[in-house]
Design a protein around this motif. Structure first.
Motif, PDB file in Angstrom:
ATOM      1  N   ALA A 108       0.835  -1.197   0.000  1.00 47.78           N
ATOM      2  CA  ALA A 108       0.000   0.000   0.000  1.00 47.78           C
ATOM      3  C   ALA A 108       0.873   1.251   0.000  1.00 47.78           C
ATOM      4  O   ALA A 108       1.933   1.294   0.638  1.00 47.78           O
ATOM      5  N   TRP A 109       0.414   2.277  -0.716  1.00 51.14           N
ATOM      6  CA  TRP A 109       1.167   3.527  -0.810  1.00 51.14           C
ATOM      7  C   TRP A 109       1.353   4.185   0.559  1.00 51.14           C
ATOM      8  O   TRP A 109       2.371   4.832   0.816  1.00 51.14           O
ATOM      9  N   ASP A 110       0.396   4.000   1.486  1.00 56.53           N
ATOM     10  CA  ASP A 110       0.553   4.630   2.794  1.00 56.53           C
ATOM     11  C   ASP A 110       1.650   3.970   3.636  1.00 56.53           C
ATOM     12  O   ASP A 110       1.995   4.472   4.715  1.00 56.53           O
ATOM     13  N   LYS A 111       2.212   2.864   3.130  1.00 60.51           N
ATOM     14  CA  LYS A 111       3.343   2.212   3.792  1.00 60.51           C
ATOM     15  C   LYS A 111       4.644   2.457   3.021  1.00 60.51           C
ATOM     16  O   LYS A 111       5.649   1.785   3.261  1.00 60.51           O
ATOM     17  N   ALA A 112       4.642   3.428   2.105  1.00 58.63           N
ATOM     18  CA  ALA A 112       5.764   3.590   1.185  1.00 58.63           C
ATOM     19  C   ALA A 112       7.093   3.817   1.902  1.00 58.63           C
ATOM     20  O   ALA A 112       8.119   3.230   1.542  1.00 58.63           O
ATOM     21  N   PHE A 126      10.444   1.242   1.997  1.00 53.50           N
ATOM     22  CA  PHE A 126      11.790   1.643   1.582  1.00 53.50           C
ATOM     23  C   PHE A 126      12.810   1.295   2.669  1.00 53.50           C
ATOM     24  O   PHE A 126      13.848   0.672   2.394  1.00 53.50           O
ATOM     25  N   ALA A 127      12.521   1.697   3.895  1.00 53.85           N
ATOM     26  CA  ALA A 127      13.455   1.422   4.996  1.00 53.85           C
ATOM     27  C   ALA A 127      13.637  -0.076   5.198  1.00 53.85           C
ATOM     28  O   ALA A 127      14.766  -0.559   5.405  1.00 53.85           O
ATOM     29  N   GLN A 180      15.922  11.247   4.302  1.00 53.34           N
ATOM     30  CA  GLN A 180      16.221  11.115   2.878  1.00 53.34           C
ATOM     31  C   GLN A 180      15.144  10.315   2.156  1.00 53.34           C
ATOM     32  O   GLN A 180      14.746  10.654   1.038  1.00 53.34           O
ATOM     33  N   ILE A 181      14.655   9.267   2.781  1.00 57.15           N
ATOM     34  CA  ILE A 181      13.580   8.476   2.183  1.00 57.15           C
ATOM     35  C   ILE A 181      12.350   9.344   1.971  1.00 57.15           C
ATOM     36  O   ILE A 181      11.708   9.324   0.907  1.00 57.15           O
ATOM     37  N   LEU A 205      10.589  10.248  -1.771  1.00 63.32           N
ATOM     38  CA  LEU A 205       9.216   9.891  -2.120  1.00 63.32           C
ATOM     39  C   LEU A 205       8.326  11.124  -2.286  1.00 63.32           C
ATOM     40  O   LEU A 205       7.422  11.116  -3.133  1.00 63.32           O
ATOM     41  N   SER A 206       8.580  12.163  -1.521  1.00 60.54           N
ATOM     42  CA  SER A 206       7.779  13.378  -1.715  1.00 60.54           C
ATOM     43  C   SER A 206       8.066  14.018  -3.063  1.00 60.54           C
ATOM     44  O   SER A 206       7.178  14.622  -3.684  1.00 60.54           O
ATOM     45  N   THR A 207       9.300  13.859  -3.559  1.00 60.33           N
ATOM     46  CA  THR A 207       9.636  14.371  -4.895  1.00 60.33           C
ATOM     47  C   THR A 207       8.860  13.626  -5.972  1.00 60.33           C
ATOM     48  O   THR A 207       8.402  14.223  -6.956  1.00 60.33           O
ATOM     49  N   LEU A 208       8.713  12.322  -5.805  1.00 54.52           N
ATOM     50  CA  LEU A 208       7.895  11.542  -6.742  1.00 54.52           C
ATOM     51  C   LEU A 208       6.457  12.029  -6.754  1.00 54.52           C
ATOM     52  O   LEU A 208       5.818  12.111  -7.819  1.00 54.52           O
TER      53      LEU A 208
END
Length: 509
Positions: A249-253, A257-258, A378-379, A383-386
């Motif tokens: 799910a996107w809310d676990k993005a 990553f971590a 950094q993560i 992801l906010s840039t995406l």
């Protein structure tokens, strides 16, 4: 199944023969004078074909994977069928002051395998000859065809994650994929390379013959020192592979990553994977897909245990999970997104009667290499840039691949590939299906913003994933090895005959 090819297209759909690879049936056209000199005279001296702008098949012949490079109009595209053909082509171009670009699979993100002069397309040099301890393969042997050619011998070679990539560029630039952590780079398994030099000589470079050139051919990238006509490689012993694909799910993005970083850094070298954040259309409101996919080169029980560990690290269940223990060739075909296609269909459209795979209309990239895992801050920034400044019609991807493992058990100076401390290759990709000048500018701006995020924390760049813009590219690609590469270039190509915008020694670098 989600392969790198299908992911980067995001919902666009999912027997080795010369005619299936390399426009093998195109005719040769004489030069305008009809004198038997010029291109016509050259064509008469080679077994392969030469395609000129007057040929009705010319537009198809000059195509690369990225359609934006259709705007480039070579004087000729040649399809050599023997090393002697390549020698004749190189000699002709040199003697007539014609620039040369070398093409194998045609996947270069920056279009380095096309130009305004002569394009030497090696797609018909696509043989696979199995020896006692090595395999000899042509530079144009695409990954999907290598699988089929070598499967009857229970041998395979290192390949990437796209079915139509070929060794000419893949091995020359290093060669990473799901096998990297267990078997090393594609170039690490190179034992010799037959190559036509700028002066037309055909030589074989190895540890004991032309050793300085052999060093350079392992990681410098294609199109720098000559036209490789054959690679001799040590095959891998991998009869089976567990291919897996999970979605989250996107809310676990951020948690994904971590967790993925920790998972890969502490995993068996049997595990190779990619983490992909995929936004098929960046219109406001659309939700990115979160995918972890890859191959496990060991027992299925170990693969399942590894996937369970990943779930534990994320702290949430994936929305879907697929894992299958398959014969290696079948597993890789599935990873390529070609599980439901025939071998002939699993080629780029326009290269064969049954070829099914789509081209990309427009693409920009910003990939960098990283030795250390990203911090939570950094993560979040990545992801906010995406997710920020959405533009409808853009396809946006953050693509992360695990490397390292046994590939890092080699000195940075042992080959031209210097990145022996890297554990990840991570990049932003922007694509368009129907580009306009305005949408191209917007997609380029998105990728440049991503590059600005990655540059300060990166440890170099991978020459086979060349960024659309890259500061100090010589250091980024090659580090301290660049000075040695320039010496090899001067020794074997002193007049810089083989060149492209970021070739060794170009632009005063």
């Amino acid at each position: 199944m989600q392969s790198r090819r299908t992911i980067l297209r995001a919902g666009a759909g999912l027997a080795l023969t010369a005619t299936a690879v390399g426009v093998g049936t195109l005719p040769v056209f004489a030069d305008a004078t009809g004198s038997g000199t010029g291109w016509a005279g050259l064509a008469a001296r080679i077994q392969g074909d030469i395609v000129l702008p007057v040929d009705p098949g010319y537009n198809a012949a000059k195509e690369l994977q990225i359609a934006a490079f259709d705007a480039v109009h070579p004087q000729a595209i040649a399809y050599p069928e023997t090393p002697q053909d390549v020698q004749a082509l190189v000699n002709y171009a040199r003697n007539n002051g014609i620039s040369v670009r070398v093409r194998s699979g045609g996947h270069n993100f920056n279009g380095w395998s096309t130009g305004e002069g002569l394009v030497i397309d090696t797609s018909r040099l696509n043989h696979a000859t199995v020896g006692t301890s090595t395999v000899k393969i042509g530079p144009g042997l695409q990954s999907i065809d290598a699988l089929h050619a070598l499967a009857p011998y229970n041998k395979q070679v290192i390949a990437g994650t796209c079915p139509t990539v070929a060794p000419g560029g893949f091995i020359s630039g290093g060669g990473i994929g799901f096998q990297t952590r267990k078997f090393g780079l594609g170039s690490d398994r190179l034992r010799s390379a037959q190559i036509v030099l700028a002066d037309g000589r055909l030589i074989r470079a190895s540890e004991t013959s032309y050793s300085d050139l052999f060093w350079a051919l392992r990681g410098s990238g294609g199109g720098n020192f000559g036209v490789v006509t054959e690679f001799e490689v040590a095959p891998i012993d991998q009869p089976r592979m567990v291919f897996f694909s999970t979605m989250w799910a996107w809310d676990k993005a951020e948690q994904v990553f971590a967790a993925w970083q920790t998972w890969q850094l502490n995993a068996s070298v049997n595990l190779g994977s990619a983490l992909i954040y995929n936004l098929p259309d960046a219109a406001p409101g659309n939700v990115p897909m979160v995918i972890i996919t890859g191959g496990y080169h060991g027992p299925e029980s170990e693969a399942q245990a590894a996937l369970a560990q990943l779930t534990s690290l994320v702290g949430a269940q994936p929305t879907s999970t697929f894992a299958s223990d398959l014969p290696y060739a079948d597993a890789m075909k599935t990873a390529y997104g070609c599980g439901d296609l025939t071998q002939e269909q699993c080629h780029r459209e326009g290269t064969g009667a049954e070829a099914h795979l789509h081209r990309t209309a427009f693409q920009r990239d910003a990939y960098r290499m990283f030795n250390q895992p990203f911090t939570p801050t950094q993560i979040s920034t990545v992801l906010s840039t995406l997710d920020s400044n959405r533009v409808a019609g853009q396809r946006r991807v953050v693509h992360c691949m695990a490397v390292g493992g046994n590939a890092n058990n080699v000195s940075p100076t042992a080959t031209a590939y210097v990145h022996r401390q890297a554990n990840f290759v991570i990049g932003y990709v922007g694509q368009l299906d129907a580009p306009t000048p305005e949408s191209e500018a917007a997609a380029s701006a998105f990728v440049q913003t991503g590059a600005d995020v990655l540059n300060p924390i990166s440890n170099g760049a991978y020459v086979n994933f060349p960024g659309s813009s890259l500061p100090d590219w010589a250091t980024q690609y090659y580090g301290d090895n660049y000075l040695r590469l320039k010496k090899v270039k001067k020794a074997y190509d002193p007049n810089n005959f083989f060149r492209h915008p970021r070739s060794i020694g170009s632009l005063g670098q």
